[in-house]
Design a protein around this motif. Sequence first.
Motif, PDB file in Angstrom:
ATOM      1  N   THR A 135      68.233  45.083  38.067  1.00  0.00           N
ATOM      2  CA  THR A 135      66.937  44.544  37.653  1.00  0.00           C
ATOM      3  C   THR A 135      67.094  43.478  36.578  1.00  0.00           C
ATOM      4  O   THR A 135      66.445  42.428  36.618  1.00  0.00           O
ATOM      5  CB  THR A 135      66.037  45.677  37.144  1.00  0.00           C
ATOM      6  OG1 THR A 135      65.959  46.703  38.134  1.00  0.00           O
ATOM      7  CG2 THR A 135      64.639  45.167  36.841  1.00  0.00           C
ATOM      8  N   VAL A 136      67.950  43.749  35.614  1.00  0.00           N
ATOM      9  CA  VAL A 136      68.191  42.792  34.538  1.00  0.00           C
ATOM     10  C   VAL A 136      68.757  41.489  35.103  1.00  0.00           C
ATOM     11  O   VAL A 136      68.312  40.380  34.749  1.00  0.00           O
ATOM     12  CB  VAL A 136      69.137  43.392  33.486  1.00  0.00           C
ATOM     13  CG1 VAL A 136      69.667  42.316  32.543  1.00  0.00           C
ATOM     14  CG2 VAL A 136      68.420  44.477  32.691  1.00  0.00           C
ATOM     15  N   LEU A 144      62.287  35.558  35.083  1.00  0.00           N
ATOM     16  CA  LEU A 144      61.060  36.352  35.077  1.00  0.00           C
ATOM     17  C   LEU A 144      60.784  36.942  33.694  1.00  0.00           C
ATOM     18  O   LEU A 144      61.684  37.097  32.880  1.00  0.00           O
ATOM     19  CB  LEU A 144      61.165  37.495  36.097  1.00  0.00           C
ATOM     20  CG  LEU A 144      61.515  37.105  37.523  1.00  0.00           C
ATOM     21  CD1 LEU A 144      61.504  38.335  38.425  1.00  0.00           C
ATOM     22  CD2 LEU A 144      60.555  36.041  38.063  1.00  0.00           C
ATOM     23  N   ARG A 145      59.545  37.256  33.453  1.00  0.00           N
ATOM     24  CA  ARG A 145      59.147  37.999  32.248  1.00  0.00           C
ATOM     25  C   ARG A 145      59.454  39.483  32.503  1.00  0.00           C
ATOM     26  O   ARG A 145      58.774  40.141  33.291  1.00  0.00           O
ATOM     27  CB  ARG A 145      57.659  37.786  31.965  1.00  0.00           C
ATOM     28  CG  ARG A 145      57.090  38.639  30.816  1.00  0.00           C
ATOM     29  CD  ARG A 145      57.469  38.083  29.462  1.00  0.00           C
ATOM     30  NE  ARG A 145      56.920  38.907  28.400  1.00  0.00           N
ATOM     31  CZ  ARG A 145      55.682  38.788  27.891  1.00  0.00           C
ATOM     32  NH1 ARG A 145      54.861  37.854  28.365  1.00  0.00           N
ATOM     33  NH2 ARG A 145      55.265  39.567  26.911  1.00  0.00           N
ATOM     34  N   LEU A 146      60.476  39.986  31.868  1.00  0.00           N
ATOM     35  CA  LEU A 146      60.899  41.359  32.081  1.00  0.00           C
ATOM     36  C   LEU A 146      60.211  42.276  31.080  1.00  0.00           C
ATOM     37  O   LEU A 146      60.200  42.001  29.882  1.00  0.00           O
ATOM     38  CB  LEU A 146      62.420  41.482  31.937  1.00  0.00           C
ATOM     39  CG  LEU A 146      63.020  42.867  32.203  1.00  0.00           C
ATOM     40  CD1 LEU A 146      62.774  43.305  33.642  1.00  0.00           C
ATOM     41  CD2 LEU A 146      64.511  42.883  31.880  1.00  0.00           C
ATOM     42  N   VAL A 147      59.648  43.370  31.584  1.00  0.00           N
ATOM     43  CA  VAL A 147      58.954  44.348  30.749  1.00  0.00           C
ATOM     44  C   VAL A 147      59.645  45.696  30.908  1.00  0.00           C
ATOM     45  O   VAL A 147      59.799  46.188  32.024  1.00  0.00           O
ATOM     46  CB  VAL A 147      57.483  44.485  31.170  1.00  0.00           C
ATOM     47  CG1 VAL A 147      56.796  45.545  30.328  1.00  0.00           C
ATOM     48  CG2 VAL A 147      56.763  43.156  31.057  1.00  0.00           C
ATOM     49  N   LEU A 166      58.224  44.814  36.005  1.00  0.00           N
ATOM     50  CA  LEU A 166      58.296  46.057  35.256  1.00  0.00           C
ATOM     51  C   LEU A 166      59.611  46.786  35.527  1.00  0.00           C
ATOM     52  O   LEU A 166      59.989  47.004  36.681  1.00  0.00           O
ATOM     53  CB  LEU A 166      57.130  46.965  35.647  1.00  0.00           C
ATOM     54  CG  LEU A 166      57.101  48.354  34.994  1.00  0.00           C
ATOM     55  CD1 LEU A 166      56.834  48.234  33.501  1.00  0.00           C
ATOM     56  CD2 LEU A 166      56.064  49.242  35.663  1.00  0.00           C
ATOM     57  N   LEU A 167      60.304  47.169  34.467  1.00  0.00           N
ATOM     58  CA  LEU A 167      61.467  48.048  34.558  1.00  0.00           C
ATOM     59  C   LEU A 167      61.047  49.378  33.953  1.00  0.00           C
ATOM     60  O   LEU A 167      60.928  49.520  32.735  1.00  0.00           O
ATOM     61  CB  LEU A 167      62.658  47.455  33.803  1.00  0.00           C
ATOM     62  CG  LEU A 167      63.928  48.306  33.734  1.00  0.00           C
ATOM     63  CD1 LEU A 167      64.399  48.725  35.118  1.00  0.00           C
ATOM     64  CD2 LEU A 167      65.030  47.572  32.990  1.00  0.00           C
ATOM     65  N   PRO A 546      71.142  35.520  24.339  1.00  0.00           N
ATOM     66  CA  PRO A 546      70.952  34.117  23.959  1.00  0.00           C
ATOM     67  C   PRO A 546      69.826  33.414  24.711  1.00  0.00           C
ATOM     68  O   PRO A 546      69.260  32.456  24.191  1.00  0.00           O
ATOM     69  CB  PRO A 546      72.312  33.478  24.280  1.00  0.00           C
ATOM     70  CG  PRO A 546      72.929  34.374  25.297  1.00  0.00           C
ATOM     71  CD  PRO A 546      72.478  35.754  24.931  1.00  0.00           C
ATOM     72  N   MET A 547      69.474  33.900  25.902  1.00  0.00           N
ATOM     73  CA  MET A 547      68.413  33.262  26.686  1.00  0.00           C
ATOM     74  C   MET A 547      67.046  33.887  26.440  1.00  0.00           C
ATOM     75  O   MET A 547      66.043  33.442  27.004  1.00  0.00           O
ATOM     76  CB  MET A 547      68.751  33.330  28.176  1.00  0.00           C
ATOM     77  CG  MET A 547      70.067  32.649  28.542  1.00  0.00           C
ATOM     78  SD  MET A 547      70.138  30.922  27.981  1.00  0.00           S
ATOM     79  CE  MET A 547      68.849  30.207  28.996  1.00  0.00           C
ATOM     80  N   GLY A 548      66.988  34.919  25.600  1.00  0.00           N
ATOM     81  CA  GLY A 548      65.697  35.521  25.275  1.00  0.00           C
ATOM     82  C   GLY A 548      65.063  36.278  26.426  1.00  0.00           C
ATOM     83  O   GLY A 548      63.860  36.182  26.647  1.00  0.00           O
ATOM     84  N   LEU A 549      65.866  37.054  27.149  1.00  0.00           N
ATOM     85  CA  LEU A 549      65.305  37.856  28.246  1.00  0.00           C
ATOM     86  C   LEU A 549      64.385  38.938  27.713  1.00  0.00           C
ATOM     87  O   LEU A 549      63.364  39.256  28.316  1.00  0.00           O
ATOM     88  CB  LEU A 549      66.445  38.491  29.054  1.00  0.00           C
ATOM     89  CG  LEU A 549      66.036  39.324  30.265  1.00  0.00           C
ATOM     90  CD1 LEU A 549      65.337  38.461  31.309  1.00  0.00           C
ATOM     91  CD2 LEU A 549      67.246  40.025  30.872  1.00  0.00           C
TER      92      LEU A 549
END
Length: 570
Positions: A135-136, A144-147, A166-167, A546-549
């Motif tokens: 998923t990550v 994607l905006r990961l939650v 959503l995770l 570093p990429m702000g996931l």
Amino acid sequence: MKIAWLVLSLVHLALSKPSCRCLYGEACWPKESDFSDLALQLSQPLLYPKPPGSACYPANNPSGNCSEVMLNALHGRWRSDQPGSMQAPNFETFMFLNGTISACYINATLGFPCTQGSVPEIGVNARTIQDVQATVKFASTHNLRLVVKNTGHDYLGRSTARGGLLLWTHNLKNVSYNPAFVPSGAPPEKNYKVSFLALTVGAGVQWYEAYDAAQAQGRVIVGGAGSTVGAAGGWIMGGGHSPLSGRHGLGVDNIIEFGVVTADGAYRTVNAYKNPDLFWALRGGGGGTYAVVLSATYETHDPVPLTTIIGQANFTSPTIAKSVITEFVRVHPTLADAGWGGYSFLSKESLSFAFVAHNVTVTDASTALEPFLSSARNATGGGPLFQSVTLPYDSFYTFYLETFITDGEVGTNMELGSRLLPHDLSKQNPEKVAEIMLAIPQGVGINFVAGGAVSKVDPETTGLHPDWRKAIALVFFIEGWVDGTPASDIQAARARIRNGLDTLDGLAPGSATYFNEASLYEKNPQKTFFGSHYKKLKDIKDKYDPMGLFIVASGVSSEDWDGSLNCRLN
């Protein structure tokens, strides 16, 4: 020259244009075939979360059971079992800039359409390390905006995001006990003490499950007062206060090791010997920020008896209220130094309190609190205006079963504001503290969960705001509203939160508070939530992500993103 200028202009434009996440419904959103490929890597089918209220709208959710939803809407365990539910349902909604609200209210008779609100449209039901890793990597590849969500206990709404992926870690329920746990990578030198009586909990384990597991081993674990709060998520990464904190410290003072997946998809063991910088940050630097935590290992403790003193005072005048609350504040530093804890609520009309003393007899506890109890009786005239009772318990677990096994304050719309209460101010000027708290029109709660063992820890050993080590309590107040409330009234409630924070700032010049129980409207969240540790926390954040996931409201590096947290500013 003109061509060179044009090239430079285009480069500048490209570099200055915000880099935005791809959200559900946009042309960049992954194709169905992409999600099919992801599904092949997962142990469970993909999720398609819906707001709980959708069951009451047959057109939106034909198979939904509205009766079940209405019966369980105020129950924390039920809510945590729904991938589309938050414990405070206002965070399931989404307010557009023009004041329009997207929501799905359980009460269908309000006449509003059922829409998705802030609930992600698609998600992953993580059951394995590989599920999380896949998923990550998928979220990173597709921007994607990961939650990351476990139970949805979150007063800042960090467990959901409109248009995100959503995770859901709620079903990572493994629990194990090791009477001789040695952190991975610990030095093997002879006679070097590194073993612990340790309980390891998966990311989805909630405190009622962790307490039961510790009790089965004849042990006690430092955990939250909310029985359905996650034991290995935002609670611990925000600091983790507990009814046991006065005796054993905060959650971050009891954690030994984490198992995490970082933004590069790698699984890492994190402790004092492996990835120690990340270990430092995860202990108080804020949840949802550095990695996906899959497990947490806690040191456990011997159980001891405890005594509680519970009381209620009613005030017939402002003078009486100020007198009683001043003495109430005055007693806290002494009790904190002795390792006591507790919870209370006060307003201009009344005070209710519950003090907890560990390994203290009923006689000794009553003697310690008698000066305050006597002053309160005298000020109120006693009788029905002031009552108290002292109760013995053979262990914390017995106390928990009577007091915290059911969750309050879930299923209702609420936001709050808070500040840490300094030990020195309470000791030196209790009258000032009383005046400030009584000036909050909503009334204030006091989580008496600092001082004692919390104050004995070197503030530089964890990423937690250093002011926790100088505090004795967290003071907070709540604003709430009913479903269907217009945006203008909600904004008015939020304005009252800001005003309340201005008042509470009188408690401490640094305006520090607890990241897990706080406001979304802090003027300087970096200072308020993290203090002097912020720069180091940000350096660690940049190293591992570093990429702000992993970006959450008011979290480390959130200032690099716009208000929606979808577009990078720099």
